[in-house]
Write a protein that holds these residues in place. Structure first.
Motif, short mmCIF file in Angstrom:
data_model
loop_
_atom_site.label_atom_id
_atom_site.label_comp_id
_atom_site.label_asym_id
_atom_site.label_seq_id
_atom_site.Cartn_x
_atom_site.Cartn_y
_atom_site.Cartn_z
N LYS B 79 0.81 -1.20 0.00
CA LYS B 79 0.00 0.00 0.00
C LYS B 79 0.85 1.26 0.00
O LYS B 79 0.34 2.37 0.15
CB LYS B 79 -0.95 0.00 1.20
N GLY B 80 2.15 1.06 -0.13
CA GLY B 80 3.05 2.21 -0.27
C GLY B 80 3.33 2.96 1.01
O GLY B 80 3.80 4.09 0.96
N VAL B 92 9.31 4.42 6.92
CA VAL B 92 8.02 4.96 6.50
C VAL B 92 8.25 5.90 5.32
O VAL B 92 9.11 6.78 5.39
CB VAL B 92 7.35 5.72 7.65
N LEU B 93 7.51 5.69 4.26
CA LEU B 93 7.66 6.51 3.06
C LEU B 93 6.95 7.86 3.24
O LEU B 93 6.07 7.99 4.09
CB LEU B 93 7.07 5.78 1.85
N PRO B 94 7.32 8.86 2.44
CA PRO B 94 6.61 10.14 2.51
C PRO B 94 5.15 9.97 2.10
O PRO B 94 4.81 9.09 1.31
CB PRO B 94 7.37 11.01 1.49
N ARG B 95 4.32 10.84 2.63
CA ARG B 95 2.88 10.72 2.40
C ARG B 95 2.54 10.65 0.92
O ARG B 95 1.54 10.03 0.54
CB ARG B 95 2.15 11.93 2.99
N SER B 96 3.34 11.28 0.09
CA SER B 96 3.02 11.31 -1.34
C SER B 96 3.07 9.92 -1.96
O SER B 96 2.49 9.69 -3.02
CB SER B 96 3.99 12.23 -2.07
N ARG B 97 3.74 9.00 -1.30
CA ARG B 97 3.83 7.65 -1.84
C ARG B 97 2.70 6.76 -1.36
O ARG B 97 2.52 5.64 -1.86
CB ARG B 97 5.18 7.02 -1.46
N TRP B 98 1.96 7.20 -0.36
CA TRP B 98 0.89 6.37 0.19
C TRP B 98 -0.28 6.25 -0.79
O TRP B 98 -0.64 7.21 -1.47
CB TRP B 98 0.36 6.97 1.49
N ASN B 99 -0.89 5.07 -0.83
CA ASN B 99 -2.10 4.89 -1.63
C ASN B 99 -3.31 5.28 -0.80
O ASN B 99 -4.02 4.43 -0.28
CB ASN B 99 -2.26 3.43 -2.07
N MET B 100 -3.55 6.57 -0.69
CA MET B 100 -4.63 7.01 0.18
C MET B 100 -6.00 6.56 -0.30
O MET B 100 -6.97 6.56 0.46
CB MET B 100 -4.60 8.54 0.28
#
Lengths: 252, 252
Positions: B79-80, B92-100
């Motif tokens: 889920k990135g 933990v990846l930066p928020r921009s990489r998250w599959n929100m």
DNA sequence: GACGCGAATAAGTCGGACTAAACCGAGGTC
DNA sequence: GACCTCGGTTTAGTCCGACTTATTCGCGTC
């Protein structure tokens, strides 16, 4: 590492694509398994509702450990492609449950022959989202957003869409535009959209030399956003997407 | 679907956030771990860039086997949310990489205190997508689509939004509407949007008795789509979303 | 004929051992 | 003195095999 020795055992007449073990330094093993299973499913070779072979058997068939196989299946589960229950086995879920916007699923979908209907759907989504995003961007962009878009545009002009760098710049432009909306939900869509953009661009490229220079369209969008003209931004983006769809449709 | 509220409120006290997941608990163990870690990350308790404790140590701290822990981390990776490399650890990846837009990530985001800014962003996305979807649906809906929407509407009227069944009917209505576009990309967004709808509806409900009956708005949308009036459909949907945002804003 | 009860089965969890990759610092080279 | 190289060490990745738990399904009972 037993996966190295090419299958000296009977290779089953072609229908048995044994362990895809890409060059050792590629992505991790479970990534390869997930990719293998993922493409099998997305491409329809394993249809929704079907049950895949038991973990032990399948892991052995692919010549990987059960742990690695299971971790790969977890990935598929996380993306909504399969569901597994004790005694019932692991079943492929109906397409409606798949996370088609997941960048990786998108990649699997485009790794084989692209489904022209789905490409049309994706462009329709772009046609809905991106003009609205351009409108919001024209309202809210700040200095940094404009700079990021301008930089991407410059790079895009220097290298063309024929190069990887050019396509990356194209993606950057669209990403910067979505980021300029300062809306995190739209930015999340950005990943999916730019994935779709770059895949389809690649296919356009494959078919023929680019029939039309896309830079002027992008510049119109940029100018409108930088100038804060919301309606012009939306309109310019709409024609940009329409033309891109046109080009893609011709090449498929 | 009510089995979500795990007692993860105990973890605030000290540095002992043990996942109390006694056997017999609803979802599988790795699901509980993923939920635990996922909420920790999405809520910001583990900030982007931070490195979480090593597998062995963390698994032991949570009192689960390393396998289960790893499978949970695979889910987060899919889920990135995180990325892990040997020797470097899991970051933990930066928020921009998250599959929100992933329904599960959305669930994690709403399991704690909802971020009002993000809720606004989600409604903005709805405001972009759903009117356009209503327009397409008015163009393309067939007999079955209309029936599905009417059924959902009936159920929604019978039970109110105060009940689970009513909220489910609301979701069904929006799902049926997206399905009526016959666009698979939009249908994929459907999962995210209806998740967002039901979460926010729940919060509205929690705050006070529903101040306004949402059914008339839905009926207007339905009538326009069934009648094939594209502009009316888009307009009706736009006001529906605007009003919903209004209600939600008041209750937060 | 319906209903529960008990196997058979396949995923889920456990643990421990070993491998491979990547970062880091010691030591050598220019 | 700065740079490069080369091991050593840390941490995830993979493998193995045993055990547990949750279902489903068929069998027997009422």
């Amino acid at each position: 590492m037993a996966a190295d020795e090419q299958a000296d055992s009977v290779d089953e007449a072609g229908v048995q694509p044994i362990t895809r073990t890409p060059k050792g330094s590629g992505r991790r093993l479970r990534g390869a398994i997930a990719h293998y299973l993922g493409t099998q499913i997305v491409s329809g070779r394993i249809a929704p509702g079907e049950k895949l072979t038991g973990e032990v058997a399948n892991a052995e068939a692919l010549d990987v450990s059960r742990s690695a196989y299971r971790e790969a299946v977890q990935v598929l589960t996380a993306k909504g492609l399969v569901e597994s229950r004790p005694k019932a086995g692991t079943h492929v879920l109906p397409r409606s449950r798949w996370n088609m916007l997941d960048p990786q699923v998108l990649a699997w979908a485009f790794s084989g022959e692209p489904d022209t209907d789905f490409v049309r759907d994706l462009f329709e989504l772009r046609a809905v989202v991106e003009p609205a995003a351009a409108r919001l961007a024209a309202e809210r962009r700040d200095r940094d957003d404009v700079k990021a878009m301008r930089d991407a545009l410059t790079k895009m002009r220097r290298h063309t869409l024929a190069t990887d760098a050019g396509r990356a710049a194209d993606r950057d432009f669209h990403d910067a535009l979505l980021a300029a909306t300062h809306n995190h939900a739209l930015m999340a869509l950005s990943a999916s959209i730019s994935a779709a953009v770059s895949w389809t661009t690649k296919y356009k490229q494959r078919a023929r030399a680019l029939p039309r220079d896309p830079v002027p369209d992008h510049i119109k969008v940029f100018d409108a956003i930088a100038g804060g003209d919301v309606d012009a931004a939306a309109a310019a983006m709409r024609t940009l997407v329409d033309l891109a769809l046109e080009d893609t449709r011709l090449s498929m």
